[in-house]
Design an enzyme around this catalytic site. Structure first.
Site, short mmCIF file in Angstrom:
data_model
loop_
_atom_site.label_atom_id
_atom_site.label_comp_id
_atom_site.label_asym_id
_atom_site.label_seq_id
_atom_site.Cartn_x
_atom_site.Cartn_y
_atom_site.Cartn_z
N GLU A 57 10.18 3.51 46.82
CA GLU A 57 11.59 2.55 46.74
C GLU A 57 11.56 1.35 47.88
O GLU A 57 10.76 1.93 48.81
CB GLU A 57 12.94 3.28 46.65
N LYS A 92 13.56 -0.20 51.11
CA LYS A 92 14.43 0.35 51.91
C LYS A 92 15.38 -0.82 52.17
O LYS A 92 15.05 -1.72 53.00
CB LYS A 92 13.78 0.99 53.32
N ASP A 141 18.20 -3.01 53.77
CA ASP A 141 18.95 -2.94 55.15
C ASP A 141 20.32 -3.59 55.09
O ASP A 141 20.62 -4.67 55.15
CB ASP A 141 17.96 -3.84 55.97
N TYR A 147 20.60 3.90 44.69
CA TYR A 147 19.03 4.54 44.90
C TYR A 147 19.27 6.06 44.86
O TYR A 147 17.95 6.63 45.02
CB TYR A 147 18.50 4.08 46.02
N LYS A 169 8.75 2.62 57.96
CA LYS A 169 9.21 1.24 58.56
C LYS A 169 8.21 0.33 58.74
O LYS A 169 7.39 0.65 59.52
CB LYS A 169 10.14 1.56 59.78
N CYS A 206 17.26 7.65 94.25
CA CYS A 206 18.45 7.31 93.19
C CYS A 206 19.05 6.22 93.88
O CYS A 206 19.43 6.06 95.07
CB CYS A 206 19.11 8.51 93.53
N CYS A 224 22.84 7.22 94.76
CA CYS A 224 23.28 8.17 95.65
C CYS A 224 22.03 8.38 96.92
O CYS A 224 22.21 9.35 98.04
CB CYS A 224 23.65 9.30 95.23
N CYS A 246 17.66 12.32 89.17
CA CYS A 246 18.55 12.40 90.29
C CYS A 246 18.69 13.98 90.02
O CYS A 246 19.83 14.29 89.42
CB CYS A 246 19.42 11.15 90.44
N CYS A 256 26.31 12.99 92.84
CA CYS A 256 25.62 11.37 92.24
C CYS A 256 27.01 10.86 91.78
O CYS A 256 27.33 11.24 90.46
CB CYS A 256 24.55 11.50 91.80
#
Ligand code: IVH
Length: 662
Positions: A108, A110, A112, A220, A307, A401, A404, A419, A425
């Site tokens: 089928e 698809k 959207d 569907y 897709k 990081c 921190c 981190c 943090c």
């Protein structure tokens, strides 16, 4: 009079169908309008004959509606996605292995748009629900009544007394353009794409406005206990005879090569369709085989979506930011020169992780290839090195990081840098609180990221338990905090105490424990104490829980700081146990049962609820902790062997029913 009204309704339904479903009108617009005017007049004069499913009701109603949340009779799952041939072949192999018998597929398009579930009773539209979170959706019946291609009363005969039909509400290109043009003229925001416009339209409170949007709907999927055929394809053909708009493109494919031919054809021809599709859906045709294959937690094993490749654009990389998430994971984000891609302007794109950056050998100011598929955040998939200037700097992943300054670590086998300063943090601390208040968790909607930031920087909270100790007087001195908002915040925090246990569990942010896993864990252990005491062995017994999640749960509950936090939350009165389900009996109390193979009297979902409703635990993998294997038809030999090896008694469906005493 009643007769005339009925006659008009029937005629209008018929012409509506000819026009909106078949695109083959038999009368002129003028004649149609004249019939409608007569009906509206008669209904006005004789209000006793009011019917919400009368064709006159398709114009909607001006009064504001609130959408009630309604539980889906059958959960609305999504489909597994694939982008390549190999995945489709693997899917086919899984199907073939799972069935051990001949089978065929239905391919089928698809669509959207926004998925919708329609329930019909005695040939009349009863209600229409959005997908929502899959378990419950919004009742948008009034809005759906205005969609002309959806029948309000069914034609023909032979439809089940009650059934559900699912499909996609969408806006064709022409309608989308027209809608955006009107909005532009009215100075309103434009919709980014037809999908947003469709799902936005379903949620308008005033159904008279919805009626003005040129929405359409393809159906569907049929669900119910008394469907006319065992073939999904045939059921849809019946649906067509009852008045539903069923896609003409659906095609039976006898083998996977026919599936590929269908994909190739529509990847090419989709450009000529008057609406958006984003892929192809491949379904096993036989309903009994669908049942046999069943579902994972998220999606059916009998269907998959392919897709189409996402659209791409080329633009310049201006720089890279490094963001810290609530788990400490570092996400690199590219800043781009704005570029138009698949309907929106893209300025930022995901770079995923350090490996991708070095694999692409990214340099600042490179021209990069950006890709976007559907809702997904755009990502960088390639780089054009031709025009690179010799002095341009290579993009380096950070070592510390950015929030921190702690040195980053990388766990073995994982792509992301973290981190490790989980408890110190500030970004992680705030991120955890923001997760806790989010919609799927505690849903404290009067609080947002900004307020959390404000509360944290004013040292009013440092963890989620602190939220429950807040009082209004502490909030009032904060920047831009009105009396009303302060009250709202305090109230909604207090109200969140009644949020069910499984959502609290999700809100705690235990690493790898998403909403579905939290639900599975909550169901399996019933309360926080039992979960906290659970052993590794017991944890991996639970549906979908594997080594990674089990270890993470154990780590969480062995940390004194988590225990302190939980103690405080409990003290504040949050839900530490599942709401008591009314048990039908306790005949299966303490028993772990796995059901496998095709059963005569129960679907996969039903057998689970029957086991649980009688006090038992429905498990999905065999281990030495399992008490019984309930074996249906065509049970896999491996399962049987494993049960025999572990000395687990195998019972038939009849024996199981006897255990229940009925
Ligand atoms: S079948 C249990 N068929 O795609 C499977 N879905 O992730 C039910 N969709 O939310 C879905 N076209 O809204 C199916 N021909 C089609 C479809 C389709 C579009 C959407 C649907 C769902 C999503 C699947």
């Amino acid at each position: 009079m009643e007769e005339r009204i009925e006659k008009l309704r029937k005629a209008l339904n018929h012409h509506n169908y000819q026009y909106y479903v078949l695109s083959a009108p038999e009368i002129s617009d003028f004649e149609y309008d004249t019939l409608m005017a007569e009906l509206i007049q008669l209904e006005k004069e004789h209000p006793v004959f009011f019917d919400p499913n009368s064709p006159s009701q398709r114009v909607g109603n001006d009064s504001n509606q609130n959408f009630l949340q309604v539980k889906h009779k059958y959960p609305m799952l999504s489909l597994g996605n694939t982008y390549n041939e190999a995945d489709i072949r693997e899917f086919d192999q899984r199907v073939s292995k799972g069935l051990n018998a001949p089978y065929q597929y239905v391919c089928e398009l698809k669509y959207d748009g926004a998925s919708i579930s329609l329930t019909y009773e005695n040939g009349r539209l009863k209600y229409a629900l959005t997908r929502g979170d899959g378990e419950q959706g919004d009742d948008v019946t009034n809005n759906v009544r205005t969609i002309k291609s959806i029948p309000l009363t069914l034609a023909g005969t032979g439809f089940p007394k009650q059934f559900e039909i699912r499909g996609e509400v969408f806006l064709p290109h022409k309608g989308f353009k027209q809608l955006n043009q009107e909005r532009d003229e009215a100075g309103e925001n434009l919709f980014a794409n037809p999908r947003n416009a469709a799902s936005g339209s379903l949620k308008i409170q005033n159904s008279a406005l919805v009626a003005k949007r040129p929405l359409d709907c393809y159906l569907y999927y049929l669900l119910g206990e008394e469907l006319p055929s065992d073939s999904h394809f045939e059921n849809l053909q019946y649906g067509k005879a009852w008045g539903f708009k069923i896609p003409e493109e659906n095609k039976i494919c006898k083998n996977i090569d026919e599936v590929f031919a269908f994909i190739t054809r529509w990847d090419k021809d989709r450009k000529d369709l008057p609406f958006d599709i984003d892929g192809i859906v491949i379904k096993v045709d036989s309903i009994s085989q669908q049942r046999e294959l069943g579902f994972t937690a998220k999606s059916p094993r009998w269907a998959i979506s392919y897709k189409f490749k996402a659209e791409q654009a080329v633009t310049r990389l201006k720089g890279v930011d490094f963001q810290v998430g609530r788990t400490g994971a570092i996400t690199p984000v590219a800043n781009l020169e704005p570029v138009f891609l698949a309907g929106t302007t893209v300025k930022r794109a995901s770079l995923h992780n350090a490996d991708i950056i070095s694999m692409l050998d990214l340099h600042l100011n490179d021209m990069v290839l950006v890709e976007k598929g559907g809702e997904i955040i755009p990502k960088i998939v390639g780089v054009k090195t031709e025009g690179r200037l010799p002095e341009s700097e290579r993009v380096r992943f950070i070592s510390h990081c950015p929030e921190c300054a702690t040195e980053l670590v990388r766990n073995e086998g994982e792509a992301a840098y973290y981190c490790p300063n989980e408890k110190g943090c500030p970004t992680q601390i705030k991120g955890k609180i923001v997760h806790f208040i989010s919609r799927k968790a505690m849903n404290i909607d009067s609080l947002g990221e900004e307020t959390i930031e404000l509360l944290y920087s004013n040292q009013l909270i440092k963890n989620v338990a602190d939220l429950y100790g807040l009082i209004k007087e502490q909030l009032l001195p904060l920047e831009r905090m009105a009396d009303k908002s302060a009250s709202n915040i305090i109230n909604s925090i207090q109200q969140s105490k009644s949020v069910p246990f499984e959502r609290l569990l999700f809100g705690l942010g235990i690493r790898h424990v998403g909403a579905t896993m939290a639900k599975n864990l909550a169901k399996a252990f019933g309360n926080m104490e039992a979960l906290g005491r659970a052993t590794y062995e017991e944890l991996i017994q639970v549906e979908e829980i594997g080594d990674k999640i089990a270890s993470s749960v154990l780590t969480y509950f062995s940390d004194t700081e988590s225990i302190n936090l939980l103690t405080k939350l409990k003290h504040h009165g949050l839900q530490f146990e599942m709401e008591k389900q009314e048990l039908l009996s306790t005949k299966l109390a303490g028993l772990s049962i796995i059901a496998s193979g095709k059963l005569q009297h129960f679907s996969r979902e039903e057998i689970k609820s029957v086991i649980e409703a009688n006090g038992g635990k429905a498990v999905s993998s065999i281990s030495k902790l399992t008490d019984y294997l309930l074996a249906g038809e065509n049970i896999g030999p491996n399962k049987l062997k494993k049960a025999t090896d572990l000395g687990i008694p195998v019972i038939t469906e009849e024996e199981f029913i006897k255990m229940l005493g009925s």
